[in-house]
Design a protein around this motif. Structure first.
Motif, PDB file in Angstrom:
ATOM      1  N   ALA A   1     -24.670  52.782  66.583  1.00  0.00           N
ATOM      2  CA  ALA A   1     -25.187  52.529  67.925  1.00  0.00           C
ATOM      3  C   ALA A   1     -25.381  53.825  68.692  1.00  0.00           C
TER       4      ALA A   1
ATOM      5  N   LEU B   1     -28.556  55.526  67.473  1.00  0.00           N
ATOM      6  CA  LEU B   1     -29.775  54.872  67.958  1.00  0.00           C
ATOM      7  C   LEU B   1     -29.883  54.882  69.480  1.00  0.00           C
ATOM      8  N   GLY B   2     -28.882  55.435  70.151  1.00  0.00           N
ATOM      9  CA  GLY B   2     -28.928  55.532  71.612  1.00  0.00           C
ATOM     10  C   GLY B   2     -28.696  54.217  72.322  1.00  0.00           C
ATOM     11  N   VAL B   3     -27.888  53.347  71.741  1.00  0.00           N
ATOM     12  CA  VAL B   3     -27.593  52.040  72.340  1.00  0.00           C
ATOM     13  C   VAL B   3     -26.153  52.037  72.846  1.00  0.00           C
TER      14      VAL B   3
ATOM     15  N   SER C   1     -32.777  50.834  74.126  1.00  0.00           N
ATOM     16  CA  SER C   1     -32.217  52.099  73.653  1.00  0.00           C
ATOM     17  C   SER C   1     -32.520  53.185  74.677  1.00  0.00           C
ATOM     18  N   SER C   2     -31.592  54.112  74.822  1.00  0.00           N
ATOM     19  CA  SER C   2     -31.812  55.227  75.753  1.00  0.00           C
ATOM     20  C   SER C   2     -32.890  56.174  75.263  1.00  0.00           C
ATOM     21  N   ARG C   3     -33.234  56.105  74.019  1.00  0.00           N
ATOM     22  CA  ARG C   3     -34.283  56.967  73.463  1.00  0.00           C
ATOM     23  C   ARG C   3     -35.657  56.315  73.554  1.00  0.00           C
TER      24      ARG C   3
ATOM     25  N   VAL D   1     -34.080  47.882  69.932  1.00  0.00           N
ATOM     26  CA  VAL D   1     -33.390  47.882  68.646  1.00  0.00           C
ATOM     27  C   VAL D   1     -32.872  46.480  68.396  1.00  0.00           C
TER      28      VAL D   1
ATOM     29  N   LEU E   1     -27.018  46.810  64.613  1.00  0.00           N
ATOM     30  CA  LEU E   1     -25.917  47.416  65.355  1.00  0.00           C
ATOM     31  C   LEU E   1     -24.589  46.686  65.196  1.00  0.00           C
TER      32      LEU E   1
END
Length: 363
Positions: free
Chosen positions: A8, A11-13, A68-70, A74, A79
Motif C-alpha cells: 500500500a 502504491l501511495g494508498v 492513490s496519492s500518486r 487502485v 492491497l
C-alpha cells in the motif's frame, strides 16, 4: 481483512482511505447528499451503500477502488487479503469496559419487576466468568432505585410523624396509638391494586404515602377529643365512647370528600391517565376498606396502651425520659445565661480603658 502495508505504501494508498472506502460501500453513509422533491416540497437524505446482495460478496468487495496519492485508483484486492470471520459490528464501552446492551419490552400481562427477575435468572444460568458483570438500565434501573428510595421515605415519614405527634400531644404513647393505624391501611391499599389489575409502581407508592396522611388524620381526631373529654373529668370508657360518637361525623365527611375528589383521577382518560389512576385507586380503596377497621382499632389500642402506661415498668421508663427532658431544659437555660454574662463582662472591660485614658489626659 489484512492490509499489505508495504504494498500500500508503494502504491501511495493510505490505510485511512481503505477504511473509508469500506465504510462507505459496506457500512454506508447516512447522509451523502440531499434530494428535494419539488412535487411535495420535501427534502430527503440520500444514503450511499452497496446493494444488500453485494455487501457480503467477497469478489464484489475486492473489485472496489481506492484513491492513490500518486494519482488514479487502485483495486482493493491489490492491497488487502479478505478472510471470512465473525466479529461484532460495533463495540460500545462504559467506564473503559466493553458493553453489550440488550433492549426488550414487557409483554402484556407482566410487570417490569417480573421481567427483571426473569432476566437475572437467565443470566445466572449462563454461568458467566467472574470478569463479566450485568446491570440493568433505563426504566428497570429507575424502578430499583425508586423502590430503595421509597423504603427510606417510608421510614423517615414514620419517624417525622412520631416526632411531630409526640411534641403536639406531649406524650410518647399517643403517637404510637395513632401510627398503629398505618400498617392496617397497607394491606387494603395492595388489595385495591390487585382488584383493579394495577401494579405497585412509583405512582401507587406515592398514593400509599398520601393514604398514610389521611388514615392518620382520623386517629388524631379521635384521640385528641378523647383526651379533651378526660381532661374535663370524664371516665376513660365514657370518654372513648363519647369521643368516637362525636368524631364519627367529621371523619365520614372528610373521608367521603376525599374519595369524591379522587374519583376524577380514577375515572379519567387521556395521556398519563394510567399513572394518575394508580394514586387514586390506592387512596380510594385503602381509605374505604380501612375506615371501619381503624375506627374500631384506634379506641381499643388507646385503652390497651393507657393500661400499659399505668404499669410499674412503664412508669420507670417515663421517669427516665422525664429526667432526660429536665436535663435538656437545664442545658437550654445555661446556654441562654452564658451570653448575658459574657456581654456584661465585655461592658466592664470596655469601661476600664476609658478611665485610664481620662487619667492620662489629666496628667
Amino acid at each position: 481483512m489484512e492490509i499489505d502495508r508495504a504494498r500500500a505504501a508503494d502504491l501511495g494508498v493510505d490505510s485511512t482511505d481503505i477504511a473509508t472506502a469500506l465504510r462507505l460501500m459496506v457500512g454506508g453513509e447516512d447522509r451523502a447528499s440531499r434530494f428535494r422533491d419539488e412535487s411535495i416540497n420535501e427534502d430527503y437524505d440520500v444514503e450511499l451503500r452497496l446493494a444488500e446482495q453485494y455487501r457480503s460478496d467477497v469478489a464484489t468487495i475486492q473489485r472496489l477502488y481506492v484513491p492513490s496519492s500518486r494519482g488514479g485508483l487502485v483495486r482493493l484486492d491489490n492491497l488487502v487479503k479478505i478472510n471470512r470471520d465473525t466479529s461484532p459490528s460495533r463495540i460500545d464501552r462504559l467506564n473503559r469496559e466493553r458493553l453489550v446492551s440488550m433492549r426488550a419490552s414487557v409483554a402484556p400481562g407482566f410487570a417490569l419487576a417480573d421481567r427483571i427477575e426473569a432476566l437475572r435468572g437467565a443470566v445466572a444460568q449462563m454461568n458467566l466468568p467472574a470478569a463479566y458483570t450485568t446491570t440493568v438500565s433505563g426504566r428497570a434501573r429507575e424502578l430499583e432505585r425508586t423502590f430503595t428510595e421509597f423504603i427510606w421515605a417510608f421510614i423517615l415519614s414514620i419517624i417525622f410523624m412520631y416526632m411531630i405527634l409526640a411534641s403536639q400531644f406531649e406524650s410518647t404513647i399517643h403517637p404510637v396509638t395513632i401510627l398503629l393505624s398505618l400498617p392496617i391501611s397497607i394491606p387494603f391499599a395492595l388489595l385495591s391494586l390487585w382488584a383493579t389489575g394495577d401494579t405497585l409502581n412509583l405512582y401507587s407508592a406515592l398514593g400509599i404515602l398520601v393514604l398514610f396522611g389521611v388514615v392518620k388524620k382520623n386517629s388524631i381526631l379521635q384521640i385528641d377529643h378523647m383526651n379533651s373529654l378526660r381532661s374535663r373529668g370524664m371516665e376513660r370508657y365514657e370518654a372513648i365512647m363519647q369521643g368516637n360518637r362525636d368524631r364519627l361525623r367529621p371523619i365520614l365527611m372528610t373521608t367521603l370528600a376525599l374519595i369524591a375528589g379522587m374519583l376524577p383521577l380514577a375515572l379519567g382518560t387521556g395521556p398519563g391517565a394510567e399513572e394518575r389512576r394508580s394514586i387514586a385507586v390506592v387512596v380510594i380503596g385503602g381509605q374505604m376498606l380501612s375506615l371501619l377497621l381503624t375506627l374500631i382499632a384506634t379506641p381499643v389500642v388507646y385503652s390497651l396502651l393507657d393500661d400499659l402506661s399505668h404499669t410499674a415498668r412503664w412508669r420507670k421508663i417515663a421517669s427516665v425520659t422525664s429526667g432526660l427532658r429536665e436535663r435538656l431544659k437545664k442545658s437550654r437555660r445555661r446556654s441562654r445565661e452564658v451570653p448575658a454574662e459574657a456581654a456584661e463582662a465585655r461592658v466592664v472591660h470596655d469601661d476600664q480603658p476609658e478611665h485610664l485614658t481620662a487619667g492620662v489626659i489629666r496628667d
